[in-house]
Design an enzyme around this catalytic site. Structure first.
Site, PDB file in Angstrom:
ATOM      1  N   CYS A  75       0.789  -1.061  -0.110  1.00  0.00           N
ATOM      2  CA  CYS A  75      -0.001  -0.047  -0.065  1.00  0.00           C
ATOM      3  C   CYS A  75       0.814   1.330   0.042  1.00  0.00           C
ATOM      4  O   CYS A  75       1.335   1.524   0.949  1.00  0.00           O
ATOM      5  CB  CYS A  75      -0.896   0.068   1.079  1.00  0.00           C
ATOM      6  SG  CYS A  75      -2.022   1.428   1.117  1.00  0.00           S
ATOM      7  N   CYS A  92      -9.906   5.431  -3.110  1.00  0.00           N
ATOM      8  CA  CYS A  92      -8.844   5.981  -2.047  1.00  0.00           C
ATOM      9  C   CYS A  92      -8.658   7.465  -2.158  1.00  0.00           C
ATOM     10  O   CYS A  92      -8.336   7.781  -3.267  1.00  0.00           O
ATOM     11  CB  CYS A  92      -7.576   5.158  -2.232  1.00  0.00           C
ATOM     12  SG  CYS A  92      -6.264   5.715  -0.993  1.00  0.00           S
TER      13      CYS A  92
END
Length: 441
Positions: free
Chosen positions: A160, A345
């Site tokens: 990530c 996101c």
């Protein structure tokens, strides 16, 4: 009466416990095991590290929440897990039996893979846990007294990358706000093949917008970079280059938590748990997993990088786990569900931000294409992220998991769906082929 246990009280575990409590009749018991007494909104830790807010603003008391919403809460580390007897040991001496368990532990951090990396015995900082964020804040305030060289990035194997980009641009913005930017050289180091790759590849206009922002902010970016070691003065890269620093925030690669490694067949070599499309373990029908602890298939285009598992993906997995346990217990009459893994996101970059959307995160292995993907930039992204943080903390206080109106909003505003039918889940764990067959149209 069935006893359903959730291990982990983070972005996946606490909403899953709430969903289970809402779905299952009262005669069933829901137990939440956590190694910490606080729920923490992990995406907010970047602002903690940069001294932009206090830790208390993004934390809630688990004893109060669980008591209020009819969930039994147990504090402690899971030290042993026996899927044969269906027993969980907490802190060596407390035994909890279960009918079903949902593992939502998140991950441990592989700092030890690079000598000198990490805040625990190393020389770099992290924003992956409350403790690390507080240490990073103390060091950041000291750095501001005489700032010179700042290095931000990720080690090889990171899954990530969003927090690295967020910390980078927010730190640069904070230095500008304080009138210190001209004194500091900033370097971004990443194993990604290009900026804005994010472990996904092929996100529409992500590379262009990220590269343009790097140039505008005067940040040197090193892609395809592998950190080999860190000492008190510099970060060494494969190829021989050394990056001097007074402050460095480097994201670690993830691995499964300790108890998963101790149980033969529970996880893979990294400690991530293989699952069927229903998020049930292939050999252990009473065991489910969700979030970062899950082993997901990787696309060959993402060589050497992990697959991102965003908070929204984690919540969707938890929703699928809850639904499928409810089906098994006869609480609902429906087909099994799987998460679509369509992800959004919001990344805050100081005076601007970028929202990334990938539907789904894994492209079709044959065509290499997604249903759609895009990224949008603007100050409004920061407002949206701040509003979502407040909303998430409010819904945790109220005992909501994924309410219908949130699911509806994701579909209307971003075209994202969370679940779909999973008509056949027996046979093998998710690999590239079975995963495609299970969650794509």
């Amino acid at each position: 009466m069935a006893k359903v246990v959730v291990i982990g009280a983070g972005l996946g575990g606490l909403p899953t416990a709430y969903e289970l409590r809402h779905l299952l009749p009262k005669e069933h018991q829901v137990i939440l095991i956590s190694d910490r007494p606080k729920f923490t909104f992990i995406p907010g830790l970047i602002q903690i590290a940069l001294n932009l807010k206090s830790l208390e603003q993004i934390q809630l008391d688990l004893p109060e929440l669980t008591q209020r919403h009819g969930i039994e809460w147990i504090l402690g580390n899971v030290t042993n897990f026996n899927p044969e007897t269906q027993h969980i040991t907490v802190e060596e001496n407390r035994i909890i039996d279960y009918d079903y368990v949902a593992i939502a532990t998140g991950a441990s951090f592989a700092f030890d893979a690079v000598p000198g990396l990490g805040p625990d015995g190393g020389y770099t900082h992290s924003v992956c846990s409350p403790h690390h964020a507080l240490e990073a804040r103390t060091a950041w305030l000291k750095f501001l007294e005489n700032p010179r060289h700042l290095v931000v990035g990720a080690m090889a194997g990171v899954s990530c990358f969003g927090p690295a980009y967020e910390f980078l641009f927010m730190a640069e913005w904070e230095l500008r706000r304080r009138g210190l930017r001209d004194k500091v050289s900033i370097t971004f180091v990443t194993p990604e093949p290009y900026l804005g790759h994010l472990g996904l590849d092929g996100l529409s206009n992500s590379q262009e917008s990220t590269e343009n922002l790097m140039k505008k902010r005067g940040i040197e970016a090193l892609t395809n970079a592998q950190i080999t070691s860190v000492d008190t003065e510099a970060i060494a890269l494969a190829g021989g280059r050394k990056l001097p620093f007074e402050y460095a925030m480097i994201l670690p690669a993830f691995r499964g938590v300790d108890f998963i490694h101790k149980v033969p067949g529970l996880g893979n070599e990294k400690g991530f748990i293989p699952v069927l499309p229903s998020y049930e373990h292939p050999q252990l029908s009473s065991v489910y997993a969700l979030g970062v602890s899950v082993e997901l298939p990787e696309n060959q285009a993402i060589s050497g990088l992990g697959l991102p598992k965003t908070g929204q993906m984690t919540e969707a997995m938890g929703l699928a786990v809850t639904h499928n346990i409810g089906v098994k217990l006869g609480a609902i009459a429906d087909s099994l569900k799987t998460a679509t893994l369509e992800a959004i996101c919001f990344a805050e970059f100081g005076d601007t931000g970028i929202v990334y959307v990938a539907a789904p995160v894994l492209p079709d292995p044959k065509t290499g294409k997604r249903r759609y993907s895009y990224s949008l930039q603007g100050r409004w992204v920061n407002w949206a992220k701040a509003a979502f943080e407040k909303y998430f903390l409010i819904k945790m206080k109220l005992g909501w998991g994924l309410p219908w109106f949130e699911i509806w909003a994701l579909r209307i505003l971003f075209g994202l769906s969370l679940l779909k039918n999973c008509d056949s889940v027996q046979g093998q764990a998710m690999n590239k082929n079975s995963f495609k067959a299970s969650i794509t149209d």
